[in-house]
Design a protein around this motif. Structure first.
Motif, short mmCIF file in Angstrom:
data_model
loop_
_atom_site.label_atom_id
_atom_site.label_comp_id
_atom_site.label_asym_id
_atom_site.label_seq_id
_atom_site.Cartn_x
_atom_site.Cartn_y
_atom_site.Cartn_z
N ALA A 68 0.83 -1.21 0.00
CA ALA A 68 0.00 0.00 0.00
C ALA A 68 0.86 1.25 0.00
O ALA A 68 0.61 2.20 -0.74
N VAL A 69 1.91 1.26 0.82
CA VAL A 69 2.82 2.41 0.87
C VAL A 69 3.58 2.55 -0.45
O VAL A 69 3.68 3.64 -1.00
N ALA A 70 4.08 1.44 -0.97
CA ALA A 70 4.86 1.47 -2.22
C ALA A 70 4.02 1.96 -3.39
O ALA A 70 4.54 2.59 -4.31
N ASN A 71 2.71 1.69 -3.38
CA ASN A 71 1.83 2.09 -4.48
C ASN A 71 1.24 3.48 -4.30
O ASN A 71 0.42 3.92 -5.11
N THR A 72 1.67 4.20 -3.27
CA THR A 72 1.21 5.56 -3.04
C THR A 72 2.22 6.54 -3.62
O THR A 72 3.40 6.49 -3.28
N PRO A 73 1.79 7.42 -4.53
CA PRO A 73 2.74 8.36 -5.13
C PRO A 73 3.38 9.26 -4.08
O PRO A 73 2.71 9.67 -3.12
N PRO A 74 4.67 9.59 -4.23
CA PRO A 74 5.34 10.50 -3.30
C PRO A 74 4.58 11.82 -3.21
O PRO A 74 4.10 12.34 -4.21
N GLY A 75 4.45 12.33 -2.01
CA GLY A 75 3.77 13.60 -1.79
C GLY A 75 2.28 13.50 -1.60
O GLY A 75 1.64 14.45 -1.18
N LYS A 76 1.67 12.33 -1.93
CA LYS A 76 0.23 12.16 -1.76
C LYS A 76 -0.10 11.99 -0.29
O LYS A 76 0.57 11.28 0.43
N LYS A 77 -1.15 12.64 0.14
CA LYS A 77 -1.61 12.49 1.52
C LYS A 77 -2.53 11.29 1.58
O LYS A 77 -3.53 11.22 0.88
N ALA A 78 -2.17 10.31 2.41
CA ALA A 78 -2.97 9.10 2.56
C ALA A 78 -3.62 9.09 3.94
O ALA A 78 -3.03 9.56 4.92
N ARG A 79 -4.83 8.56 4.02
CA ARG A 79 -5.51 8.40 5.30
C ARG A 79 -5.09 7.06 5.89
O ARG A 79 -5.10 6.05 5.21
N VAL A 80 -4.71 7.08 7.15
CA VAL A 80 -4.27 5.88 7.84
C VAL A 80 -5.18 5.67 9.05
O VAL A 80 -5.34 6.56 9.87
N LYS A 81 -5.79 4.47 9.11
CA LYS A 81 -6.64 4.14 10.26
C LYS A 81 -5.85 3.21 11.17
O LYS A 81 -5.28 2.22 10.71
N VAL A 82 -5.79 3.57 12.45
CA VAL A 82 -5.08 2.76 13.43
C VAL A 82 -6.01 2.44 14.59
O VAL A 82 -7.03 3.09 14.78
N VAL A 83 -5.62 1.42 15.35
CA VAL A 83 -6.27 1.13 16.61
C VAL A 83 -5.24 1.46 17.69
O VAL A 83 -4.11 0.97 17.65
#
Length: 96
Positions: A68-83
């Motif tokens: 998932a991280v590798a397929n995210t373009p540099p600089g893109k803001k990704a939403r991360v859900k954690v517990v």
């Protein structure tokens, strides 16, 4: 990041309902060095958080997370859900 399998016992201990995810054991900076100042830390992620979703994709194991991280373009803001301590939290993280 934890390299051990995330077991059902760990899921129960950390309060993860989906029974899987990635345990964060340490954070790193942009160069991969252990640090509390990298992109994940700036987004609000802490050690002992369990990543269960990254940019809308369920995270079941370390491989899911790395892909998932590798397929995210540099600089893109990704939403991360954690517990964290049995509570789901959502953060925005810039991918380097």
């Amino acid at each position: 990041m934890n390299r051990l399998p995330f077991t059902p016992a760990m899921a129960k201990f950390f309060g993860v309902n989906q029974g899987s995810g990635v345990l964060i054991t340490q954070l790193s900076d942009e160069k991969g060095r252990t640090a509390e100042t990298g992109p994940a830390a700036k987004a609000g992620i802490k050690p002992e958080d369990i990543i269960v979703e990254f940019d809308g994709k369920k995270i079941m194991n370390n491989q899911d997370f790395r892909l998932a991280v590798a397929n995210t373009p540099p600089g893109k803001k990704a939403r991360v859900k954690v517990v964290r301590q049995g509570q789901e939290k959502e953060f925005g993280s810039h991918h380097r």
